[in-house]
Scaffold this motif. Structure first.
Motif, short mmCIF file in Angstrom:
data_model
loop_
_atom_site.label_atom_id
_atom_site.label_comp_id
_atom_site.label_asym_id
_atom_site.label_seq_id
_atom_site.Cartn_x
_atom_site.Cartn_y
_atom_site.Cartn_z
N MET A 49 10.08 -6.60 -10.61
CA MET A 49 8.82 -6.31 -10.12
C MET A 49 8.88 -6.62 -8.54
O MET A 49 8.53 -5.84 -7.88
N THR A 50 9.56 -7.81 -8.24
CA THR A 50 9.72 -8.27 -7.09
C THR A 50 10.69 -7.54 -6.22
O THR A 50 10.66 -7.16 -4.96
N ARG A 51 11.87 -7.37 -6.99
CA ARG A 51 12.87 -6.32 -6.22
C ARG A 51 12.48 -5.12 -5.74
O ARG A 51 12.87 -4.72 -4.55
N TYR A 52 11.84 -4.41 -6.40
CA TYR A 52 11.12 -3.23 -6.16
C TYR A 52 9.70 -3.15 -5.37
O TYR A 52 9.08 -2.16 -5.29
N GLU A 53 9.35 -4.43 -5.17
CA GLU A 53 8.24 -4.41 -4.42
C GLU A 53 7.12 -3.92 -5.13
O GLU A 53 6.37 -3.05 -4.31
N VAL A 54 6.96 -3.87 -6.31
CA VAL A 54 5.69 -2.95 -7.13
C VAL A 54 4.34 -3.78 -6.83
O VAL A 54 4.21 -5.12 -6.94
N THR A 55 3.41 -2.85 -6.49
CA THR A 55 1.94 -3.42 -6.30
C THR A 55 0.97 -2.57 -7.28
O THR A 55 -0.26 -2.97 -7.27
N GLU A 56 1.59 -1.52 -7.92
CA GLU A 56 1.08 -1.01 -8.91
C GLU A 56 1.51 -0.04 -9.86
O GLU A 56 2.79 -0.21 -9.58
N THR A 74 7.29 5.50 -4.22
CA THR A 74 5.86 6.16 -4.29
C THR A 74 5.13 5.58 -5.56
O THR A 74 5.75 5.12 -6.49
N SER A 75 3.90 6.18 -5.69
CA SER A 75 3.08 5.62 -6.76
C SER A 75 1.76 6.52 -6.87
O SER A 75 1.65 7.51 -6.31
N ALA A 76 1.14 6.36 -8.16
CA ALA A 76 0.07 7.50 -8.37
C ALA A 76 -1.05 7.24 -7.12
O ALA A 76 -1.46 8.42 -6.72
N VAL A 132 6.48 4.81 0.85
CA VAL A 132 6.97 3.90 1.75
C VAL A 132 8.54 3.52 1.51
O VAL A 132 9.15 3.79 0.64
N SER A 133 9.11 3.01 2.66
CA SER A 133 10.43 2.54 2.52
C SER A 133 10.49 1.10 2.01
O SER A 133 9.70 0.17 2.58
N ARG A 187 5.01 12.02 3.56
CA ARG A 187 5.30 11.25 4.83
C ARG A 187 5.38 9.76 4.61
O ARG A 187 4.52 9.28 3.92
N GLU A 188 6.12 9.15 5.28
CA GLU A 188 6.25 7.55 5.14
C GLU A 188 5.08 7.13 5.87
O GLU A 188 4.19 7.62 6.74
N GLY A 189 4.92 5.96 4.72
CA GLY A 189 3.26 5.39 5.04
C GLY A 189 2.04 6.09 4.60
O GLY A 189 1.26 5.51 4.31
N GLU A 190 2.21 7.35 3.95
CA GLU A 190 1.01 7.88 3.32
C GLU A 190 1.73 8.20 1.99
O GLU A 190 1.29 7.43 0.84
#
Length: 227
Positions: A184-191, A203-205, A47-48, A41-44
């Motif tokens: 990292m910026t292009r793909y909006e990576v935070t983890e 998505t992520s872990a 995310v887009s 589910r988006e937001g869970e």
């Protein structure tokens, strides 16, 4: 964009990967009944991206993995991700990007690992040696962040040393390493690790409930691409 503490996120990912020390009754019941996998589910679970990115090929469905050889969770994802990629149809392409976090204490090491990755990529050796690099760094504690030890390790794994050094010193590898922080910026990576499907869905872990949950989320996100 709001700055996210990488340490805090990785700690959260650790907790999610390892799971609770004592399973809850609900979790035990779910395990015993073999309930259906989590619906993305988006937001869970994903995310887009605020700014979707182009894919490398009009006729492919692309999954981009952003990883670091020094990251425990990236290492834990490698085998499940390889198994997932092996069962995909020919139009699904896995593309890897090494993480370099600008301005962090790990930046120098990450940059050295990125240069090793791009060298192996130029030589067409990533698929064969990706797991081996993770083992060398994570389990054997080898420092492969500079040319001499990296070249020596590559030679031990069947790559001509001069050929490796030529690729390592090439302008292509230097440029790709220099631009790694921009990814990292292009793909909006935070983890780490993070995966992006078709330049749109991330998505992520943490979002997948642990690294082993990522492949199932990727399957669902690929279905959303409409191919």
């Amino acid at each position: 964009m709001q700055t996210v503490s990488r340490t805090a996120v990785l700690l959260l990912a650790t907790a999610l990967t390892l799971g609770p020390a004592v399973p809850t009754a609900a979790a035990a019941a779910q395990h015993s009944t073999g309930s259906a996998p989590v619906v993305a589910r988006e937001g869970e679970q994903y995310v887009s991206l605020k700014h979707p990115q182009p894919v490398h090929g009009a006729s492919v469905r692309e999954v981009v993995e952003i990883f670091w050889y020094g990251c425990r969770h990236s290492a834990q994802l490698e085998q499940p991700l390889e198994a997932w990629a092996a069962r995909q149809p020919h139009d699904v392409v896995l593309r890897r990007i090494p993480a370099v976090w600008p301005g962090t204490s790990d930046q120098t090491v990450e940059r050295g690992h990125a240069r090793l990755f791009y060298t192996l990529d130029r030589l067409g050796e990533v698929d064969r040696l990706q797991s081996a690099v993770f083992r060398a760094v994570r389990e054997d504690g080898l420092d492969l962040t500079t040319e001499d030890p990296a070249a020596g390790w590559a030679a031990e794994h069947g790559i001509d040393e001069q050929r490796f050094r030529s690729a390592y010193e090439s302008s292509q590898v230097r440029d790709e390493t220099d631009h790694a922080p921009d990814e990292m910026t292009r793909y909006e990576v935070t983890e780490l690790p993070t995966a992006v499907v078709q330049g749109r869905y991330q998505t992520s872990a943490t979002r997948a409930g642990g690294v082993t949950g990522i492949p199932a989320i990727l399957d669902q996100l690929l279905q959303k691409t409409g191919h």
